[in-house]
Design a protein around this motif. Structure first.
Motif, mmCIF file in Angstrom:
data_model
loop_
_atom_site.group_PDB
_atom_site.id
_atom_site.type_symbol
_atom_site.label_atom_id
_atom_site.label_comp_id
_atom_site.label_asym_id
_atom_site.label_seq_id
_atom_site.Cartn_x
_atom_site.Cartn_y
_atom_site.Cartn_z
ATOM 1 N N SER A 67 0.824 -1.208 0.000
ATOM 2 C CA SER A 67 0.000 0.000 0.000
ATOM 3 C C SER A 67 0.861 1.261 0.000
ATOM 4 N N ILE A 68 1.948 1.241 0.744
ATOM 5 C CA ILE A 68 2.874 2.380 0.760
ATOM 6 C C ILE A 68 3.471 2.588 -0.629
ATOM 7 N N ILE A 69 3.893 1.487 -1.260
ATOM 8 C CA ILE A 69 4.448 1.569 -2.616
ATOM 9 C C ILE A 69 3.401 2.087 -3.599
ATOM 10 N N ALA A 70 2.165 1.582 -3.470
ATOM 11 C CA ALA A 70 1.084 1.999 -4.367
ATOM 12 C C ALA A 70 0.788 3.484 -4.212
ATOM 13 N N PHE A 71 0.764 3.962 -2.968
ATOM 14 C CA PHE A 71 0.450 5.373 -2.741
ATOM 15 C C PHE A 71 1.565 6.278 -3.257
ATOM 16 N N MET A 72 2.806 5.860 -3.061
ATOM 17 C CA MET A 72 3.931 6.643 -3.583
ATOM 18 C C MET A 72 3.891 6.688 -5.115
ATOM 19 N N THR A 73 3.516 5.559 -5.726
ATOM 20 C CA THR A 73 3.379 5.513 -7.184
ATOM 21 C C THR A 73 2.279 6.455 -7.649
ATOM 22 N N GLY A 74 1.163 6.454 -6.908
ATOM 23 C CA GLY A 74 0.059 7.362 -7.230
ATOM 24 C C GLY A 74 0.473 8.821 -7.158
ATOM 25 N N LEU A 75 1.256 9.165 -6.138
ATOM 26 C CA LEU A 75 1.750 10.537 -6.005
ATOM 27 C C LEU A 75 2.635 10.929 -7.188
ATOM 28 N N ALA A 76 3.438 9.978 -7.646
ATOM 29 C CA ALA A 76 4.351 10.257 -8.756
ATOM 30 C C ALA A 76 3.614 10.385 -10.089
ATOM 31 N N VAL A 77 2.553 9.597 -10.253
ATOM 32 C CA VAL A 77 1.836 9.555 -11.531
ATOM 33 C C VAL A 77 0.788 10.663 -11.645
ATOM 34 N N PHE A 125 0.788 13.795 -13.979
ATOM 35 C CA PHE A 125 0.826 13.574 -15.424
ATOM 36 C C PHE A 125 -0.516 13.100 -15.988
ATOM 37 N N ILE A 126 -1.476 12.805 -15.115
ATOM 38 C CA ILE A 126 -2.791 12.338 -15.569
ATOM 39 C C ILE A 126 -3.853 13.210 -14.911
ATOM 40 N N SER A 127 -4.241 14.251 -15.602
ATOM 41 C CA SER A 127 -5.177 15.215 -15.024
ATOM 42 C C SER A 127 -6.647 14.838 -15.227
ATOM 43 N N LYS A 128 -6.916 13.934 -16.162
ATOM 44 C CA LYS A 128 -8.307 13.588 -16.471
ATOM 45 C C LYS A 128 -8.933 12.674 -15.421
ATOM 46 N N TYR A 129 -8.111 12.034 -14.616
ATOM 47 C CA TYR A 129 -8.621 11.117 -13.604
ATOM 48 C C TYR A 129 -8.062 11.497 -12.225
ATOM 49 N N PRO A 130 -8.880 11.326 -11.166
ATOM 50 C CA PRO A 130 -8.403 11.606 -9.801
ATOM 51 C C PRO A 130 -7.536 10.449 -9.295
ATOM 52 N N ILE A 131 -6.290 10.432 -9.694
ATOM 53 C CA ILE A 131 -5.400 9.309 -9.415
ATOM 54 C C ILE A 131 -5.211 9.084 -7.911
ATOM 55 N N LEU A 132 -5.030 10.167 -7.164
ATOM 56 C CA LEU A 132 -4.804 10.007 -5.722
ATOM 57 C C LEU A 132 -6.030 9.424 -5.030
ATOM 58 N N ASP A 133 -7.211 9.885 -5.411
ATOM 59 C CA ASP A 133 -8.437 9.326 -4.830
ATOM 60 C C ASP A 133 -8.584 7.855 -5.203
ATOM 61 N N ALA A 134 -8.236 7.531 -6.445
ATOM 62 C CA ALA A 134 -8.320 6.138 -6.898
ATOM 63 C C ALA A 134 -7.326 5.261 -6.142
ATOM 64 N N THR A 135 -6.123 5.789 -5.923
ATOM 65 C CA THR A 135 -5.105 5.035 -5.179
ATOM 66 C C THR A 135 -5.546 4.819 -3.739
ATOM 67 N N LEU A 136 -6.105 5.857 -3.131
ATOM 68 C CA LEU A 136 -6.598 5.749 -1.759
ATOM 69 C C LEU A 136 -7.714 4.714 -1.671
ATOM 70 N N LEU A 137 -8.596 4.704 -2.654
ATOM 71 C CA LEU A 137 -9.680 3.719 -2.675
ATOM 72 C C LEU A 137 -9.122 2.306 -2.814
ATOM 73 N N LEU A 138 -8.126 2.134 -3.668
ATOM 74 C CA LEU A 138 -7.478 0.828 -3.828
ATOM 75 C C LEU A 138 -6.928 0.330 -2.493
ATOM 76 N N VAL A 139 -6.220 1.198 -1.790
ATOM 77 C CA VAL A 139 -5.586 0.831 -0.518
ATOM 78 C C VAL A 139 -6.637 0.502 0.540
ATOM 79 N N VAL A 140 -7.608 1.404 0.702
ATOM 80 C CA VAL A 140 -8.621 1.217 1.750
ATOM 81 C C VAL A 140 -9.492 -0.004 1.465
ATOM 82 N N THR A 141 -9.846 -0.199 0.194
ATOM 83 C CA THR A 141 -10.654 -1.366 -0.179
ATOM 84 C C THR A 141 -9.935 -2.662 0.152
ATOM 85 N N THR A 142 -8.632 -2.689 -0.086
ATOM 86 C CA THR A 142 -7.848 -3.900 0.205
ATOM 87 C C THR A 142 -7.772 -4.153 1.704
ATOM 88 N N PHE A 143 -7.514 -3.119 2.485
ATOM 89 C CA PHE A 143 -7.474 -3.289 3.935
ATOM 90 C C PHE A 143 -8.835 -3.727 4.478
#
Length: 209
Positions: free
Chosen positions: A92-102, A105-123
């Protein structure tokens, strides 16, 4: 007799939970139709679908692994849970850091919100599966009810009152699951069953198979 009472009680809780979930979905349909454009709803659906597809790959299906191995009477349940939770935390830490980096560069989608949802859903999936596997079906069902209603209420507030769009849609799902996780932590002794020293690399490899 007690077993039958427990079964009836758990069945009633599941029935109420399913009814509440269906009712909330019914209520939210006009909310989504009123507050989200077709494009926005398409993006939200695309993001949630992608999360459902990639989560088992990124986390090596650890959510199901914890459930399977906790049910195995020959396994140490605390060791299973600690192993699965620690691995999930690292990924999850790696995924969130990747989301911050990406994200920049991707303004059409809320990448950070999507990454947070991925992490929280998994937990949420991992903890709820563990709770269900140790026989706390009632707690599992109540957490599902909490998740549904917090998510629904948040959607109504965020989308209707603040017109938040896709980000608010995702954030409402995150809040619902966080509320359910907090309920798990309060109502069960799982915090006492988490120790770094209980991480078992051999068990981890078996859980990934």
């Amino acid at each position: 007799m007690n077993r039958y009472k427990k079964l009836i009680g758990n069945s009633a809780i599941f029935a109420v939970g399913n009814l509440g979930s269906k009712l909330m979905q019914f209520i939210l349909i006009p909310v989504y139709s009123y507050t989200l454009t077709i494009s926005q709803f398409g993006k939200a659906d695309f993001i949630t679908t992608i999360i459902g597809l990639v989560s088992p790959l990124i986390y090596l299906d650890m959510v199901d692994g914890v459930f399977r191995f906790t049910l195995d009477e020959s396994e140490d349940k605390k060791r299973v849970f600690s192993t699965g939770l620690l691995f999930t935390t690292i990924i999850s830490i790696i995924a969130f850091m990747t989301g911050l980096a990406v994200a920049p560069f991707i303004s059409k989608y809320p990448i950070l919100d999507a990454t947070l949802l991925l992490v929280v859903t998994t937990f949420f999936g991992l903890i709820s599966n563990y709770v269900r596997a140790i026989g706390r079906a009632g707690t599992f069902a109540v957490a599902g009810i909490i998740n549904t209603f917090i998510m629904g209420a948040s959607n109504i507030i965020f989308l209707v009152m603040f017109h938040g769009g896709v980000s608010s849609y995702l954030e409402a799902m995150v809040l619902g699951q966080i509320a359910a996780i907090i309920y798990f932590l309060i109502s069960t002794p799982i915090i006492k069953q988490i120790r770094l020293k209980w991480f078992d690399i051999k068990l981890f490899r078996e859980m990934c198979v």
